[in-house]
Every structure is written in C-alpha cells, then in structure tokens.
Design a protein around this motif. Structure first.
Motif, PDB file in Angstrom:
ATOM      1  N   ALA A   1       8.463  58.563 109.071  1.00  0.00           N
ATOM      2  CA  ALA A   1       7.243  58.917 108.391  1.00  0.00           C
ATOM      3  C   ALA A   1       7.192  58.520 106.861  1.00  0.00           C
ATOM      4  N   TYR A   2       8.509  58.451 106.278  1.00  0.00           N
ATOM      5  CA  TYR A   2       8.896  58.197 104.986  1.00  0.00           C
ATOM      6  C   TYR A   2       8.584  56.559 104.868  1.00  0.00           C
ATOM      7  N   PHE A   3       9.446  55.937 105.578  1.00  0.00           N
ATOM      8  CA  PHE A   3       9.160  54.336 105.775  1.00  0.00           C
ATOM      9  C   PHE A   3       8.467  53.784 106.942  1.00  0.00           C
ATOM     10  N   PRO A   4       7.253  54.020 107.020  1.00  0.00           N
ATOM     11  CA  PRO A   4       6.591  53.401 108.045  1.00  0.00           C
ATOM     12  C   PRO A   4       6.775  52.013 108.564  1.00  0.00           C
ATOM     13  N   PRO A   5       7.312  50.985 107.776  1.00  0.00           N
ATOM     14  CA  PRO A   5       7.574  49.584 108.051  1.00  0.00           C
ATOM     15  C   PRO A   5       8.854  49.804 109.224  1.00  0.00           C
TER      16      PRO A   5
ATOM     17  N   MET B   1       9.139  57.055  97.012  1.00  0.00           N
ATOM     18  CA  MET B   1       9.583  57.809  98.200  1.00  0.00           C
ATOM     19  C   MET B   1      10.856  58.798  97.797  1.00  0.00           C
ATOM     20  N   ILE B   2      11.547  58.077  96.786  1.00  0.00           N
ATOM     21  CA  ILE B   2      12.813  59.029  96.468  1.00  0.00           C
ATOM     22  C   ILE B   2      12.299  60.309  95.632  1.00  0.00           C
ATOM     23  N   ARG B   3      11.242  59.975  94.705  1.00  0.00           N
ATOM     24  CA  ARG B   3      10.796  61.376  94.174  1.00  0.00           C
ATOM     25  C   ARG B   3      10.249  62.204  95.287  1.00  0.00           C
ATOM     26  N   GLN B   4       9.270  61.622  96.411  1.00  0.00           N
ATOM     27  CA  GLN B   4       8.462  62.416  97.075  1.00  0.00           C
ATOM     28  C   GLN B   4       9.575  63.153  98.037  1.00  0.00           C
ATOM     29  N   TYR B   5      10.481  62.605  98.486  1.00  0.00           N
ATOM     30  CA  TYR B   5      11.623  63.283  99.276  1.00  0.00           C
ATOM     31  C   TYR B   5      12.254  64.458  98.464  1.00  0.00           C
ATOM     32  N   ASN B   6      12.519  64.231  97.301  1.00  0.00           N
ATOM     33  CA  ASN B   6      13.301  65.154  96.363  1.00  0.00           C
ATOM     34  C   ASN B   6      12.081  66.455  96.335  1.00  0.00           C
ATOM     35  N   HIS B   7      11.073  66.068  95.962  1.00  0.00           N
ATOM     36  CA  HIS B   7       9.933  67.098  95.849  1.00  0.00           C
ATOM     37  C   HIS B   7       9.772  67.910  97.226  1.00  0.00           C
TER      38      HIS B   7
ATOM     39  N   ASN C   1      18.195  49.614  86.208  1.00  0.00           N
ATOM     40  CA  ASN C   1      16.678  49.746  85.557  1.00  0.00           C
ATOM     41  C   ASN C   1      16.267  50.730  85.214  1.00  0.00           C
ATOM     42  N   ALA C   2      16.693  51.003  83.642  1.00  0.00           N
ATOM     43  CA  ALA C   2      16.493  52.136  82.987  1.00  0.00           C
ATOM     44  C   ALA C   2      15.123  52.762  83.138  1.00  0.00           C
ATOM     45  N   HIS C   3      14.202  51.763  83.284  1.00  0.00           N
ATOM     46  CA  HIS C   3      12.765  52.112  83.069  1.00  0.00           C
ATOM     47  C   HIS C   3      12.363  52.970  84.454  1.00  0.00           C
ATOM     48  N   VAL C   4      12.817  52.552  85.629  1.00  0.00           N
ATOM     49  CA  VAL C   4      12.265  53.310  86.684  1.00  0.00           C
ATOM     50  C   VAL C   4      13.031  54.451  86.916  1.00  0.00           C
ATOM     51  N   ALA C   5      14.267  54.416  86.236  1.00  0.00           N
ATOM     52  CA  ALA C   5      15.377  55.724  86.422  1.00  0.00           C
ATOM     53  C   ALA C   5      14.746  56.846  85.638  1.00  0.00           C
ATOM     54  N   LEU C   6      14.389  56.452  84.507  1.00  0.00           N
ATOM     55  CA  LEU C   6      13.922  57.500  83.496  1.00  0.00           C
ATOM     56  C   LEU C   6      12.837  58.026  84.007  1.00  0.00           C
ATOM     57  N   GLN C   7      11.752  57.333  84.736  1.00  0.00           N
ATOM     58  CA  GLN C   7      10.694  57.809  85.143  1.00  0.00           C
ATOM     59  C   GLN C   7      10.893  58.935  86.517  1.00  0.00           C
ATOM     60  N   THR C   8      11.937  58.584  87.224  1.00  0.00           N
ATOM     61  CA  THR C   8      12.306  59.436  88.378  1.00  0.00           C
ATOM     62  C   THR C   8      12.996  60.558  87.864  1.00  0.00           C
TER      63      THR C   8
ATOM     64  N   ILE D   1      17.130  65.579  89.964  1.00  0.00           N
ATOM     65  CA  ILE D   1      17.611  64.166  90.078  1.00  0.00           C
ATOM     66  C   ILE D   1      18.143  63.872  88.615  1.00  0.00           C
ATOM     67  N   VAL D   2      19.420  63.534  89.000  1.00  0.00           N
ATOM     68  CA  VAL D   2      19.979  63.011  87.602  1.00  0.00           C
ATOM     69  C   VAL D   2      20.231  61.588  87.505  1.00  0.00           C
ATOM     70  N   ALA D   3      20.059  60.706  86.509  1.00  0.00           N
ATOM     71  CA  ALA D   3      20.392  59.462  86.494  1.00  0.00           C
ATOM     72  C   ALA D   3      21.422  59.116  85.701  1.00  0.00           C
ATOM     73  N   LEU D   4      22.203  58.134  86.028  1.00  0.00           N
ATOM     74  CA  LEU D   4      23.429  57.746  85.291  1.00  0.00           C
ATOM     75  C   LEU D   4      23.045  56.081  85.122  1.00  0.00           C
ATOM     76  N   LEU D   5      22.889  55.969  83.610  1.00  0.00           N
ATOM     77  CA  LEU D   5      22.400  54.656  83.228  1.00  0.00           C
ATOM     78  C   LEU D   5      23.557  53.858  82.582  1.00  0.00           C
ATOM     79  N   GLY D   6      23.479  52.384  82.541  1.00  0.00           N
ATOM     80  CA  GLY D   6      24.404  51.582  81.616  1.00  0.00           C
ATOM     81  C   GLY D   6      24.412  50.346  82.120  1.00  0.00           C
ATOM     82  N   ALA D   7      25.063  49.606  81.283  1.00  0.00           N
ATOM     83  CA  ALA D   7      25.125  48.069  81.732  1.00  0.00           C
ATOM     84  C   ALA D   7      26.070  47.691  82.691  1.00  0.00           C
ATOM     85  N   ASN D   8      26.078  46.642  83.156  1.00  0.00           N
ATOM     86  CA  ASN D   8      27.215  46.194  83.936  1.00  0.00           C
ATOM     87  C   ASN D   8      28.792  46.442  83.429  1.00  0.00           C
ATOM     88  N   GLY D   9      29.582  47.043  84.428  1.00  0.00           N
ATOM     89  CA  GLY D   9      30.932  47.427  83.981  1.00  0.00           C
ATOM     90  C   GLY D   9      31.125  48.430  83.098  1.00  0.00           C
ATOM     91  N   ALA D  10      29.999  49.223  82.915  1.00  0.00           N
ATOM     92  CA  ALA D  10      30.251  50.721  82.166  1.00  0.00           C
ATOM     93  C   ALA D  10      30.800  51.397  82.974  1.00  0.00           C
TER      94      ALA D  10
END
Lengths: 265, 317
Positions: free
Chosen positions: A126-130, A183-189, A201-208, A30-39
């Motif tokens: 199964a991934y998205f029961p709702p 869910m994204i992490r789980q599916y990747n795994h 949202n750099a916080h959650v992206a860097l966690q993932t 999983i590779v994240a691409l971070l940056g502000a608006n318009g980057a």
C-alpha cells in the motif's frame, strides 16, 4: 529511546574515526544526521547497528543504549531482533531473490504467523504501489528507485520500533527522492516509529526531520531543531548551497573559509 | 560402436548419476551458505554409512534396518553440527583458503577416526534391495530386428529414486519454508543477512546438519551397491567434477552435473567403443573411468568458466 553517549570508534585498532559522538532519538521522532563525505555519519550508524564489528571496527569509549539496553557489544543480528531495523547504504538487496522474497526476509525476526505477515506485506504494498507488479521479479534487476522501495519495505516488514536509514536518496532522481521521503514522513506519522536518518541531501533531510545533528571530521559540530538549522546561515551556505541571492562575491567572502575552518578544527 | 548395448550402458550410467548428484548437492549446500568447499564430504559419507552398518549389524547394536538408518542419520546431524561448531566457527574471519584447507585436514582426521573406531576390514552392508531380481525393461526400439532389453539392478533403480526424492524435498524446503528463505538470503550476503536479523551461525549449523544427512543417505545408497570399506570416502571424487560442472552454487546444476558424470562414466564403459580411437585406446580409457568426468569438466570449463548453471553476477550500470 536511543541514546548514543559520547562514543569513540576505532577501526583496525589505530584509526580514530569518531571522536565523542552523542545523540538522542526520542520515541516517534525523526532525527537527521547530516554531514559531508567521510564525516563519520555511516560509521555512527554502523556503531548503532552492530555492523562495525564485521569491518574490524569497535566502540572503544562511551555507550549506546536502546530502551535501557546496551547495544555496543551485541552482534548485528541481535540488535535487529531488539527492534532496530536498518536500510543499508546503497540498498543492498538479496539480488537473486525476488522482490517479495526480499520483503519476506525482513519478517524472519518475527514469530511465524502467516496472517500477520501477509497483512504487513499488504501494508508495504500500500505504501509502495509500484512494487505490486514487480513482486516476482528478481531484485537485482529492478531499477534504483524500485530497489530502494524494496529495501525500505524489507525494513518495515520487521515492524521495528526504530528505523535506521542510511542515505535513502543516494543515486535517485530528485522526483523519486521526494516520493521516498514523503513515504518516510507518512509512515512515521501513521505508525509512530522513530527514525534516524543519515543524509548528504541536507535540504530534504531538514524538511523531513524534527531534529538534526551536523557532523564534520568525526565530531558533532551543530545540532538543533530542523527548522532552526534550516535558517542557520552556515548551514545555508555549506549544506544547502544558498547565499544571499543577487549579491556579488567580494574578498570579504574569504571569511567563509575562516568560518568553515572553525567548524573543522 | 556397440549400438545394441548403448541403451543399457546409458541408462545404467544415468541411474548411477543419482547418488553422485546427491553427493554434489551436499557439497553445494555448504558452499552456498558459507563459501567453504567441503573436502571432508567423503568422510561424512563414510561415517554415515559406517554408523548405519554398526547400528544394524549383530556385531554392533543389532537394531532393525529402518531404526539403524534413522540412528545413523541422527549421528550425521550431530556430526554436521559438531563440525560447524568446533572447527568452522573458531575459524570465522580467517582467510577462506585456510578454512578450505582445514576441511581437507578434517577429512583426514575423520578418516583416521573411522579406522580407529571401526577398523579397516570390509563390511557387508545389510541388503536393502533384492540382488537376485533385476528389473527387465523392453525398450520400444529394435536393433537388427531384436528388441532391446535393459536389465537394471533393483538397488540401482531405487538409489536413483531415493536420491531424486531427497533432491526434490530439499528444493521444496528452500523454496517454501522460512528457514529455507533464511538460508538462501545468507547464501547471498552474510552482512545483509545479519542486518535483517538472520542468525547466520544458526544457518551455517543447519546447512552442515543437512549436508551430514545427505552425506549419510548417499553413503548408505552407495554402500548397498558396492559394499562398505574405507574406499567409500573417495567415491566423492566423482562428485567434485559434478559440482564444478554445475557451477558450484547451483542446486539444479549439481543435480544435472551428477547425472552427466554418471552418464559419461556409463558410456565410457561401453564394450567395443571405438568410434573415436583404436580399440586399445578405448580399453585404456575404460580402465580409468574415474578420470572421464574430469576430462569432461576441463572441456566445459574452457567453454563456460562459470559452469553450466553458475550464478551470473548481477551487474547494473
């Protein structure tokens, strides 16, 4: 697996938006691409997925390769057919179709094998029961979170080898963001699908993510393994909103602007 | 008001609405997938019917009627595909208005082509349904103690039935097949459709091919009733208000619109119809039944600008 090699993107023949972007996604990563608006994050993603052509944009320099094939001249639908599914920014469902019909449109690129498609559908549920209860509801009237689940589910229905996600956290409640990223992490795994994740949202992206690139003004200014970036002082300050807790700000913090300027240069 | 003849005219009008609904459906189909209002639909009708006549008549191929109709449908499929490939695809990315005006020009071109190939003489279309044996139906109603009998020409009844079968087949096709799903998805949003891997050019091609088939079928149905000449291409003028009444993008709307137009035209034909106006005015309207659907359209659009079944834009806040 995916190699973006020093690309330059121009809109309407004159507006230079990407200036020499290079990045790599390895199988299963999983590779994240971070940056502000318009980057230029979304533009990078559109260059990969071929949707640039519809917006009068073009890759003028460099190349994009997926499993050894050049992508930068192919139309969007052919790129999807090669095994690159995408979740567009702002969800973009077929609003007048039902949730389940939306999911099924994702499987149109696969051969018509009813039992296999049914199986994939069950997996998405199964991934998205709702979604099970909402399957016959008109997609346009679902809530934002539900729509995001359908949009991701639709991409999964194509059984891609690379998944492009454009701001899956956009406009969602924090709790829902956690759910979707879990869910994204789980599916990747579980399936080993590679993912390229564009996020503000750099916080959650860097966690993932395992690896991340940071973009500013159409260039990549920083890259490295996600844990390392999460510790980086500049990233902490500019993207994660953290400063040394408890300390008073002083005029020395003017340096902050210098540091940021160096990035934007 | 002529109550005795009312059921006769109402039912005849409604049945006439069948082929009108089918024409409207052909236009809606193309509009839904590619947002192009196809002004050449009437000429596609004409060419389909002309082709059927040519394959069937001794002056042409002299095939048996069923074979001639199948051959004509094949020609219409090719015509639809050719129109999409040769005229619409090169226009991709141009303003919508240019594309729509292009279909207007295309219609004129096809009309000219038909004159060039088949000439301008009126043709006798082969008889498909018996003309001499109309159906007589006694309604369970009486007027001044006389039972009300409705007399219906066979081709009127069967045209309606065939048109409705086509409508049902198409609806099932859209609802339950993968191609139908791809077409509905494309109708919603081209970019999103491409992003899930739908080849939208194929979808456009299929829509035009289906529109060609529908046009040929409605052309043949109308030609069996009223003979075959160049004026067949302007019969479609009755379908335009039907399309707009239904709301441009709606299949049930097109069908209902067609039936309403048929009914309105039928009722206007009612003799001694003078409950709103003097007999002279009634006669004047009767002589111009073509404009009645448009008057109706005007009224509906004032009240419901999206038509009866126009898709609501889904707006979430």
């Amino acid at each position: 697996m995916l190699t973006v090699n020093n690309i330059e993107v121009v809109y309407s023949d004159v507006i230079l938006v990407l200036r020499g972007i290079s990045l790599k996604v390895e199988p299963g990563q999983i590779v994240a691409l971070l940056g502000a608006n318009g980057a230029g994050k979304s533009t990078t993603l559109k260059a990969i997925s071929g949707l640039l052509l519809r917006e009068n944009g073009a890759v003028t320099r460099g190349s994009i390769e997926f499993e050894g094939r050049r992508l930068d001249k192919l139309p969007a639908e052919e790129i999807t057919r090669l095994g690159i599914a995408q979740v567009l920014e702002g969800r973009r469902l077929f609003q007048h179709l039902t949730a389940e019909e939306n999911l099924l449109t994702g499987s149109l690129v696969r051969p018509n094998n009813r039992s296999e498609i049914k199986e994939s559908l069950e997996r998405v549920y199964a991934y998205f029961p709702p979604l099970v209860k909402l399957r016959h509801r008109t997609a346009g009237y679902l809530s934002g979170g539900e729509q995001q689940m359908v949009a991701i589910g639709r991409a999964l229905m194509a059984r891609p080898r690379l998944l492009l996600l454009d701001e899956p956290s956009l406009g969602l409640a924090p709790l829902l963001v956690q759910t979707i990223f879990a869910m994204i992490r789980q599916y990747n795994h579980e399936s080993g699908v590679s993912m390229l994740l564009v996020e503000q949202n750099a916080h959650v992206a860097l966690q993932t993510a395992e690896y991340a690139y940071v973009m500013e003004n159409g260039r990549i200014v920083l890259d490295g393994p996600a844990e390392q970036l999460a510790q980086n002082a500049d990233i902490k300050e500019f993207y994660l909103g953290l400063t040394a807790v408890g300390e008073r700000k002083s005029y020395r913090d003017v340096k902050h602007y210098k540091r940021r300027k160096r990035w934007l240069g | 008001m002529n109550w005795q003849l009312l059921p006769q005219f109402a039912i005849t009008g409604l049945l006439n609405g069948g082929p009108i609904a089918l024409m409207a459906l052909g236009i809606v189909l193309v509009f839904k997938s590619s947002e192009v209002f196809n002004f050449a639909h009437g000429q596609m009708l004409l060419i389909g019917a002309m082709a059927a006549w040519w394959f069937a008549s001794p002056e042409g191929m002299g095939l048996p009627l069923w074979a001639a109709i199948i051959a004509a449908l094949a020609v219409s499929v090719l015509l639809g595909l050719a129109i999409e490939r040769l005229t619409l695809r090169p226009m991709t990315g141009q303003p919508l208005l240019s594309i729509i005006l292009m279909t207007l020009a295309l219609g004129q071109f096809l009309q000219g082509l038909t004159i060039f190939v088949f000439g301008t003489t009126q043709r006798n279309f082969p008889v498909i349904f018996s003309v001499t044996n109309p159906y007589r139906i006694t309604l369970p109603l009486t007027y001044n103690d006389n039972p009300i009998v409705v007399v219906l020409r066979q081709n009127l009844v069967w045209s309606f039935v065939i048109a409705m079968i086509c409508v049902i087949v198409l609806v099932l096709f859209f609802q339950y097949t993968r191609t139908g799903l791809a077409m509905r998805a494309t109708a919603e949003n081209h970019e999103t459709a491409q992003s899930v891997g739908i080849r939208i050019n194929h979808v456009f091609g299929i829509s035009w091919a289906i529109a060609g088939v529908i046009a040929a079928i409605s052309g043949i149905l109308i030609a069996t009733a009223s003979g075959l000449d160049l004026s067949l291409s302007i019969v479609v003028l009755a379908a335009f208000p039907a399309v707009l009444l239904g709301g441009l993008e709606s299949i049930p709307g097109a069908v209902l619109g067609g039936l309403i137009v048929g009914l309105a035209q039928g009722l206007v034909g009612l003799p001694n119809n003078s409950f709103f106006m003097g007999p002279a005015a009634a006669q004047a309207i009767r002589n111009s039944a073509e404009i009645v659907p448009y008057i109706l359209l005007l009224i509906v659009l004032v009240i419901r600008p999206d038509g009866l079944f126009g898709q609501k834009r889904i707006e979430r806040v």
